[in-house]
Design a protein around this motif. Structure first.
Motif, short mmCIF file in Angstrom:
data_model
loop_
_atom_site.label_atom_id
_atom_site.label_comp_id
_atom_site.label_asym_id
_atom_site.label_seq_id
_atom_site.Cartn_x
_atom_site.Cartn_y
_atom_site.Cartn_z
N GLY A 197 0.63 -1.30 0.02
CA GLY A 197 -0.02 -0.17 -0.08
C GLY A 197 0.65 1.22 -0.08
N ASP A 198 2.08 1.14 0.40
CA ASP A 198 3.00 2.32 0.20
C ASP A 198 3.56 2.51 -1.20
N LEU A 219 -4.59 -3.51 2.93
CA LEU A 219 -4.29 -2.91 1.60
C LEU A 219 -5.49 -1.99 1.07
N CYS A 220 -6.74 -2.71 1.36
CA CYS A 220 -7.86 -1.90 0.88
C CYS A 220 -7.91 -0.63 1.55
N ASN A 221 -7.42 -0.12 2.83
CA ASN A 221 -7.52 0.93 3.33
C ASN A 221 -6.31 1.83 3.00
N SER A 222 -5.09 1.40 2.15
CA SER A 222 -4.24 2.12 1.81
C SER A 222 -4.22 3.14 0.82
N THR A 223 -2.98 3.60 0.37
CA THR A 223 -3.22 4.51 -0.82
C THR A 223 -3.68 3.96 -2.14
N LEU A 224 -3.70 2.62 -2.06
CA LEU A 224 -4.31 1.75 -3.20
C LEU A 224 -5.81 2.30 -3.56
N GLN A 225 -6.44 2.80 -2.59
CA GLN A 225 -7.99 3.27 -2.74
C GLN A 225 -7.89 4.28 -3.95
N LEU A 248 -11.53 0.18 -2.88
CA LEU A 248 -10.86 0.10 -3.96
C LEU A 248 -11.46 0.70 -5.37
#
Length: 419
Positions: A197-198, A219-225, A248
């Motif tokens: 996610g970074d 991962l769903c709460n990371s910057t991938l959103q 996402l």
């Protein structure tokens, strides 16, 4: 003094063609200094080295600058106009701060400032690493080609490392902050680190044919959103995706083929950018109610053991009278009352996030009637791959009812349409 940037040297006498041999929009190393052997005397020169000409072209500086163009210096762009030869040295993609310092030194040299006060450097040929264009793409398709002792170039935007027998994602890969496309297909990866996610620029992630059993909610709460547009999780061992998966929301393409999926994400309708969905050859018995909200270009659900829908055999979970918790939850959602972990316990927030929607449009939480009905998949997708070998394009989808009254009204309409 030296400056790395892209350069184009254009002749003003031949404006239509420029000096192509001097680097036309290519990575270059600019140096300000004296030629070797003239440390104590002689003029100061501007030297331009490129990958095609690492020895470099030299231009006298003192009293030879006609004009500086610095309007876009904050964007890393500037032009130095020389009198002899009559050329413009056009700079771009430079560090703005370093560019300002370099131009200041060139201006002082042009004005004849004391050489001892200038940050001069030796005018020697550039190293290959100084003028080569940063590597943006690397494709590795075998274990023997995978680098074990050398770092990946930090400039990489596209990395493919397939058929490398990787059991985990290399921490060196997680440092590549410019990555837009990461292909780790055909490996032995069992778990995804949250630090993926970074990778703030990551748009495409391909994990086809690995040993994954889950996809982390972190991962769903990371910057991938905000960045992830294409995700391939096909041919793994995933049974379900986390509740947070539908955060996402930039996803355009999602591949879940050949897993062990027993259900699709509950709030899949929130993926309003999704256009390509493939979940063939899984274990899906039916589709979630939210599936109706999708607007797809292509849908493939072939080879799932869909159950035969029967609206006349409901799954009744109604609690009469409704509990206080159920009444409060329904009111919170129906009247759009703001809530969050700063107001409610986190488990209550999670329950509200997965509230069901009745056919009447109202919410229900744990008290409801559930049935499955048939839906033609062309209602949500322009192109539909056949669901089975019989040529069908229909699948069962869940419906919820918040009360006996709502279910009775649906049943009346259903029986009339059958009669």
């Amino acid at each position: 003094m030296r400056l790395q940037c892209e350069v184009e040297v254009v002749s003003r006498l031949l404006p239509t063609c420029g000096l192509r041999g001097r680097g036309r929009g290519t990575r270059a190393l600019l140096s300000l200094g004296r030629p070797p052997g003239r440390a104590q005397g002689g003029g100061i020169y501007l030297m331009v080295c490129t990958a095609r000409d690492r020895v470099g072209a030299r231009y006298k500086v003192q009293e030879n600058i006609e004009r500086f163009f610095t309007r876009f210096v904050e964007e890393g762009k500037a032009t130095v106009r020389l009198r002899e030869p009559a050329v413009d040295v056009c700079l771009s993609k430079a560090n703005a701060s370093k560019l300002k310092t370099f131009l200041s030194a060139v201006r002082l040299a042009h004005q004849g400032a004391d050489a001892g006060a200038l940050p001069l450097s030796a005018l020697v040929p550039a190293k290959t690493s100084e003028v080569e264009k940063p590597k943006s793409k690397m494709i590795i398709t075998s274990r023997r080609d995978y680098p074990l002792t050398k770092n990946f170039p930090y400039s990489l935007e596209h990395l493919q490392a397939s058929y490398c027998k990787l059991a985990r994602i290399d921490t060196r890969v997680l440092c590549l902050k410019k990555l837009r496309k990461l292909d780790l297909s055909h490996n032995h990866i069992k778990q995804l680190p949250a630090t993926i996610g970074d990778l703030v620029c990551l748009q495409e992630l391909n994990l086809h044919d690995n040993h994954l059993e889950s996809f982390s909610g972190a991962l769903c709460n990371s910057t991938l959103q905000k960045s992830l547009q294409s995700l391939d999780l096909s041919q793994n061992k995933i049974k379900a995706l986390p509740i947070q998966f539908c955060q996402l929301r930039e996803l355009v393409s999602l591949k879940l083929d050949d897993n062990e999926m027993i259900r699709l994400p509950f709030k899949i309708g929130q993926l309003d950018h999704l256009r390509f969905l493939s979940a063939a050859r899984n274990k899906l018995p039916f589709l979630p109610s939210d599936f109706r909200k999708l607007c797809l270009e292509n849908l493939d659900l072939f080879g799932n053991p869909f159950e035969q829908p029967n609206p006349l055999v409901p799954n009744v979970q109604l609690k009469i009278p409704l509990t206080l918790l159920e009444c409060a939850a329904r009111a919170t959602i129906n009247y759009r009352i703001p809530y969050g972990c700063h107001l409610l316990p986190s488990h209550l927030c999670e329950d509200l996030e997965v509230a069901k929607t009745c056919q009447c449009g109202r919410a229900c939480l744990s008290s409801f009637i559930q049935i499955t009905v048939t839906m033609n998949l062309h209602h949500v997708a322009h192109t539909v791959v056949l669901v089975d070998n019989m040529g069908g394009t229909e699948a069962p989808i869940i419906c919820y009812f918040c009360s006996l009254d709502c279910y009775s009204q649906f049943l009346d309409r259903h029986l009339q349409s059958q009669g």
